[in-house]
Design a protein around this motif. Sequence first.
Motif, short mmCIF file in Angstrom:
data_model
loop_
_atom_site.label_atom_id
_atom_site.label_comp_id
_atom_site.label_asym_id
_atom_site.label_seq_id
_atom_site.Cartn_x
_atom_site.Cartn_y
_atom_site.Cartn_z
N LEU A 12 112.15 51.39 70.98
CA LEU A 12 112.38 50.84 72.32
C LEU A 12 111.14 50.12 72.85
O LEU A 12 111.25 49.03 73.43
N VAL A 13 109.97 50.69 72.63
CA VAL A 13 108.73 50.06 73.09
C VAL A 13 108.50 48.75 72.33
O VAL A 13 108.19 47.72 72.94
N VAL A 14 108.66 48.79 71.00
CA VAL A 14 108.50 47.57 70.20
C VAL A 14 109.53 46.53 70.63
O VAL A 14 109.20 45.34 70.77
N ILE A 18 108.64 42.83 71.93
CA ILE A 18 109.16 41.66 71.22
C ILE A 18 110.05 40.84 72.15
O ILE A 18 109.97 39.60 72.18
N GLY A 19 110.89 41.49 72.94
CA GLY A 19 111.75 40.78 73.90
C GLY A 19 110.93 40.03 74.94
O GLY A 19 111.24 38.89 75.29
N ALA A 20 109.87 40.67 75.44
CA ALA A 20 109.01 40.02 76.43
C ALA A 20 108.30 38.81 75.82
O ALA A 20 108.19 37.76 76.46
N ALA A 45 113.76 42.50 66.56
CA ALA A 45 112.84 43.25 65.70
C ALA A 45 113.51 43.67 64.41
O ALA A 45 112.94 43.56 63.32
N LEU A 46 114.75 44.14 64.51
CA LEU A 46 115.49 44.54 63.31
C LEU A 46 115.77 43.34 62.41
O LEU A 46 115.56 43.41 61.19
N LEU A 47 116.22 42.23 63.00
CA LEU A 47 116.51 41.04 62.20
C LEU A 47 115.24 40.48 61.54
O LEU A 47 115.27 40.06 60.39
#
Length: 93
Positions: A12-14, A18-20, A45-47
């Motif tokens: 969730l933090v990562v 990454i979203g930000a 992040a997963l992709l």
Amino acid sequence: MEFTVVGIITALVVGLIIGALGRLVVPGKQNMPLWLTLVVGVVAALLGTVLARAIGVAETRGFDWWEFIFQVAFAAIGVALVAGAGRRRHLTR
């Protein structure tokens, strides 16, 4: 694959970071709630990790820059798509 509380919190933090970063890369203002930024970041992040592993650049010594670049690129694409969809929906009202 084993899910732990620490692993989930880390994801969730990562994802939020990454979203930000994806939002920073996309020009203009995006009217997205924080939870949607988090979702876009986690998916990106997963992709990015899947892509980096598929082309063989995920396991390097030190920080995995290519994996990180892929993750931020996917996040930027996701933010642009979500923000664009939100604008179109808002304009049709």
